[in-house]
Each structure stands twice: as structure tokens, then as C-alpha cells.
Design an enzyme around this catalytic site. Structure first.
Site, PDB file in Angstrom:
ATOM      1  CE  LYS A  84      -1.917  28.981   6.021  1.00  0.00           C
ATOM      2  NZ  LYS A  84      -2.200  27.736   5.253  1.00  0.00           N
ATOM      3  CB  SER A 159       1.276  26.692   3.992  1.00  0.00           C
ATOM      4  OG  SER A 159      -0.135  26.524   3.920  1.00  0.00           O
ATOM      5  CB  SER A 183      -1.540  23.740   4.374  1.00  0.00           C
ATOM      6  OG  SER A 183      -0.497  23.845   3.449  1.00  0.00           O
TER       7      SER A 183
HETATM    8  N1  GLN Z   1       2.398  21.718   0.458  1.00  0.00           N
HETATM    9  C1  GLN Z   1       1.353  21.807  -0.504  1.00  0.00           C
HETATM   10  C2  GLN Z   1       1.686  22.922  -1.465  1.00  0.00           C
HETATM   11  O1  GLN Z   1       2.738  23.448  -1.363  1.00  0.00           O
HETATM   12  C3  GLN Z   1       0.039  22.044   0.167  1.00  0.00           C
HETATM   13  C4  GLN Z   1      -0.121  23.439   0.638  1.00  0.00           C
HETATM   14  C5  GLN Z   1      -1.464  23.708   1.261  1.00  0.00           C
HETATM   15  O2  GLN Z   1      -2.190  22.802   1.648  1.00  0.00           O
HETATM   16  N2  GLN Z   1      -1.809  24.977   1.324  1.00  0.00           N
HETATM   17  O3  GLN Z   1       0.934  23.276  -2.313  1.00  0.00           O
END
Ligand code: GLN
Length: 512
Positions: A84, A159, A183
Site C-alpha cells: 500500500k 482505504s 482499512s
Molecule cells: N474509513 C476510516 C476513515 O476514513 C478508516 C480508514 C483507515 O482505517 N485508514 O478514517
């Protein structure tokens, strides 16, 4: 078809001399060239470096064979992986899905990446992400939206959507992601792959670009539970360069998966024992995680999965995590507060984009105004507000107090049960654009995953079925701090009993 292999199957073929790491890497790159114009999982490809790493792995494997030392070889030697793009790889552009880091090349690798490299793994490239990992769909990437391999009109989740889509599309054998509020687990669920978020402190955050430092953790996305165990065993462990990494011994994660350990007995990585099974294990189903408004097919599939665990001999009981409904507001105070502090370093002077202005202040304003996208700006404003004088006690301090209650919910529940089973996401993959203009509905995509990060514990998502549209559904299992071996054991028993992970999306080859 070598790109369709799991890590453990490929490792067996490499050891047997039936394939080479170069062939495996070429197959993975060929798959990327065939499908990634459609899926768009990768932000950056590093094919030359990957082929060099593969050649080096082939030399290592040949030497091990000559020295009768194949049992000491890492199962990751010669295995092509994706990373990632919030995780630093030395010498490779690391954008975090943001224009502010468009041309940033880190001078060092994350500890997790270093450990993969030391094991002989091959890095194919960097995968797409919501900007600074803020989002649940990859639509917040400043570059493009990744598509779900099961339906190209839908999001892969986020994400770590690029990593999940790459694994689901067989465009790598496995990948690293990061999980701050879901994420890794949520995109794993939406793409039908396995996603593991380790306990806070289990994997070093050194070289993971910070979003919310008290929540961030590097995790793995894989084609099956055995591969997740292999990857975690390689990247986990104390790191003096991350003061929040914990000096707890790394368990033999394969033990629970296969029912025997990884060393000494001459067993190879593809050997299948019976697994340790789940007989006698106590599994809790939290009543707050089955709510009106969730997709009925998700609820049905997850309840059926819990039934499978019961059939395998687990004792199921209903539990309560009473502060669950507070997790979302607490997360959206703490995560933006930490983000607003962490993102202050992007000032046009030290990293990445720099747009000079008439004054120093103008330079900051122009650089950050042009470099950050709307969701990142929203979070910085929310976080700066929650931390500001006069509001700190009402928002940030209160959120930290409620965080303690949420953690206590888990501690209480995990005195009664060994693992918690629930849905990963309230819905299957949604359409691209469907939630893009509605931040609150996007935030709800993580309603079942956020609490675990607030509590600092570990969780995994494993495929548990499909909805009527053929989209994957994820079963989430959660356990206490440093109980990854238990999670993997339960997930493996479930996977072997059901085999959902063997289903693959069909993606048309884009090459002529
Ligand atoms: N969707 C959550 C956010 O927008 C979690 C994102 C993540 O785990 N990086 O913060």
C-alpha cells in the site's frame, strides 16, 4: 496461471524446483498488464526491481537446495507482493494517494518492508489508497478510483482498496495494507479476500506514514488464512525504531492453522494438518453488530457462518458491547485530531509539493491548499477544532474517556468468550460515486470495524458468502491483544469447512 497461486502453494513449487521466482514474478507482472487497466489497483509499478529481486531469490533458493537447507528458507522467498502506498519502500515513490507527496521518494524502507525483503520477497509495486488512508472506497485518492474486481462499477472498499483489489484480481500473491479504523478488513470483505489487522504494537509502524498514530497498524491482505499467518509471522515483532511496538514474542502462527509448527519437523509450507480446530472455543456474537438497516444478505451470511463454527464444535453465546454506538463519533474526534497534528509536517519545506508564496504564510497556504484533497482538509479542520482551546475538554478529552469505555466493553466480553464473530461491513461493495458526496454515509461503512482500533485489539475478515448480485461478504473475527494465533485458528477452521476463498472474480484480459 502461476499468478493464481497462494503463497504457500508457490513456496512448495519453488522449493521443489518446479517453478522459479523469475517465472512467478513474470506471471504476476503479466497479470497486472492484463487486468490493471480495468482494475487500477496500482499507483506505481517496479517491474525491473521486481525481476532483480526474483533473480536474487532464485539464487538463494538454489543455494539452500545445494546446502540441504530448504527447511530454513523463508516461505516468502521469491513471492511477489504489493505494498500500500502509505508504506515506505526505499527509492520508490510513495504518494499516500496525495498530490502533496506526488514526487516523494523515501530514503528508507518501513520495518515491515525490510523484513519482507530480508525474507526474499519480491515487491511488484505500490497500491492505490484513499488520500493518507482517509476513506472507505479509494475514491479519496488524488489519482484515480480503484475498481472492485467482482464488479468494475463498484468500489473495492478502502482505504487499502488497491491492495485488496490486487489480491482479489490475482495481480499479486498478497499485499500489505494499513488499518486505522477498518482499512484492511473492510476492503478485504468487499473484495472477497482475507484481511488481518494485528494488535496495536504487534507490527512496527516505522516507515508507515502516520494518519492517526494511536490507531494505525500495518496489516496483511491475502488469498487465504495460511498466507495471512505466513505474512504476519514475517512482519511482526518488536522494533526499537517504533516506541509503540511491543516486545512480546511472535507466536508460531502456522501452529494453529495447520495443527503443527513451522520448523524442525521437515513439514513443508503446503502440508495440511487437521488444524487445531475450534472445538471447545467460546465464540461471542455481539447483539449490537446485528442492526436494522444492514443488508439482510450480510446478516444472513454472517449468522450462517457462526452456525458453521457451532457445527465445528465452538460454543456460541450472545454478548453485548454496549458502547458500540459511540465508536463512530469517538473515532471521528480522535482520528482527525491526531491527523491534524501529523499532517502539519507537510508545509512545502520538508517534504513533497512546494508552492512558494510572497510570504512564508502564503507558501504554507498555497502548498497545503493545492496539495491536500477535500477529505484531508475536512479532517484537519475537524481535528484542529477538537483540539483547540475551549473545546479540548468537551471533545478530545471526552472522546478519550469514552474510548476507555469501549476498550472496557471488549475486555469484559473477552472474559466470557475467546473470540467475537460479527459482520465486517454492513453492506457489500457499493457503486462508485454512490457515497462520494456524503461523508457521513461513507463514515458508516466502518461502523463495525472502528471499535477494534479504539480498543487496540486484533481482528480478521474472511470471505463468508456472496449476495444476490454476486458480491463477496466478510465475516469479522475479533480477539484480545496479541491473540492473533487464536484468530487465525478460528478463521482457518472456518475457511477449511466452507471454501468461499476459492471463488474468483472473472476479469476480461485487456490486452489484445
Ligand atoms: N474509513 C476510516 C476513515 O476514513 C478508516 C480508514 C483507515 O482505517 N485508514 O478514517
Amino acid at each position: 496461471m502461476l499468478h493464481t497461486l497462494t503463497i504457500h502453494a508457490a513456496a512448495d513449487l519453488l522449493r521443489a524446483g518446479e517453478i522459479t521466482a523469475a517465472e512467478l514474478t513474470e506471471a504476476a507482472l503479466g497479470r497486472i498488464y492484463a487486468v490493471d487497466n480495468a482494475v487500477k489497483a496500482y499507483l506505481t509499478l517496479t517491474p525491473e526491481a521486481a525481476l532483480q529481486q526474483a533473480a536474487a531469490a532464485d539464487a538463494t533458493i538454489a543455494a539452500a537446495r545445494r546446502d540441504h537447507a530448504l527447511d530454513h528458507l523463508s516461505p516468502l522467498a521469491g513471492i511477489p507482493l504489493a505494498i500500500k502506498d502509505v508504506i515506505s519502500v526505499e527509492g520508490v515513490r510513495t504518494t499516500c494517494g496525495s498530490k502533496i507527496l506526488e514526487n516523494y521518494v523515501p530514503p528508507y524502507s518501513a520495518t515491515a518492508v525490510e523484513r519482507l525483503a530480508a525474507a526474499g520477497a519480491v515487491i511488484l509495486g505500490k497500491t492505490n489508497t484513499d488520500e493518507f488512508a482517509m476513506g472507505s472506497s479509494t475514491e479519496n485518492s488524488a489519482y484515480f478510483t480503484t475498481r472492485n474486481p467482482w464488479d468494475l462499477a463498484r468500489v473495492p472498499g478502502g482505504s487499502s482498496g488497491g491492495s485488496a483489489a490486487a489480491v482479489a484480481a490475482d495481480a499479486c500473491l498478497a499485499a500489505l495494507g494499513s488499518d486505522t479504523g477498518g482499512s484492511v478488513r473492510q476492503p478485504a470483505a468487499l473484495c472477497g479476500v482475507v484481511g488481518l489487522k494485528p494488535t496495536y504494537g504487534r507490527v512496527s509502524r516505522y516507515g508507515l506514514v502516520a494518519f492517526a498514530s494511536s490507531l494505525d497498524q500495518i496489516g496483511v491482505l491475502a488469498k487465504d488464512v495460511t498466507d495471512a499467518a505466513l505474512l504476519l509471522g514475517t512482519i511482526a515483532g518488536h522494533d526499537p525504531r517504533d516506541s509503540t511496538s511491543v516486545d512480546v514474542p511472535v507466536a508460531d502462527y502456522l501452529l494453529g492453522v495447520r495443527g503443527h509448527g513451522s520448523g524442525g519437523d521437515g513439514q513443508r509450507s503446503g502440508d495440511r494438518g487437521q488444524g487445531a480446530g475450534v472445538r471447545g472455543l467460546r465464540v461471542g456474537a455481539p447483539k449490537e453488530y446485528f442492526i436494522p438497516g444492514m443488508q439482510p444478505e450480510v446478516e444472513a451470511a454472517v449468522r450462517a457462518a457462526i452456525g458453521v463454527l457451532a457445527d465445528l464444535g465452538a460454543a456460541i453465546r450472545e454478548i453485548s458491547l454496549p458502547h458500540t454506538d459511540l465508536a463512530l463519533p469517538v473515532y471521528y474526534l480522535i482520528a482527525p485530531a491526531e491527523a491534524s497534528a501529523n499532517l502539519a509536517r507537510y508545509d512545502g519545506i520538508r517534504y513533497g509539493l512546494s508552492t512558494p508564496g510572497a510570504t512564508l504564510w502564503d507558501g504554507y497556504r498555497l502548498t497545503r491548499g493545492q496539495g491536500f484533497g477535500p477529505e484531508v482538509k475536512r479532517r484537519i479542520m475537524l481535528g484542529a477544532y477538537a483540539l483547540s482551546a475551549g473545546y479540548y475538554d468537551a471533545y478530545y478529552l471526552k472522546a478519550q474517556q469514552v474510548r476507555t469505555l469501549i476498550k472496557a466493553d471488549f475486555e469484559n466480553a473477552l472474559r466470557e468468550v475467546d473470540v467475537i464473530a460479527c459482520p465486517t461491513s454492513p453492506t457489500t461493495a457499493f457503486r462508485i460515486g454512490e457515497k462520494a458526496d456524503d461523508p457521513l454515509s461513507m463514515y458508516l461503512a466502518d461502523v463495525f470495524t472502528l471499535s477494534l482500533n479504539l480498543a487496540g485489539m486484533c481482528g480478521i475478515s474472511a470471505p463468508c458468502g456472496f449476495d444476490a448480485a454476486g458480491l463477496p461478504i466478510g465475516l469479522q473475527l475479533m480477539a484480545g491483544a496479541f491473540q492473533e494465533a487464536t484468530l487465525l485458528r478460528v478463521a482457518y477452521a472456518y475457511e477449511q469447512a466452507t471454501g468461499w476463498h476459492r471463488q474468483k472474480p472473472h476479469i476480461a484480459d485487456q490486452r489484445r
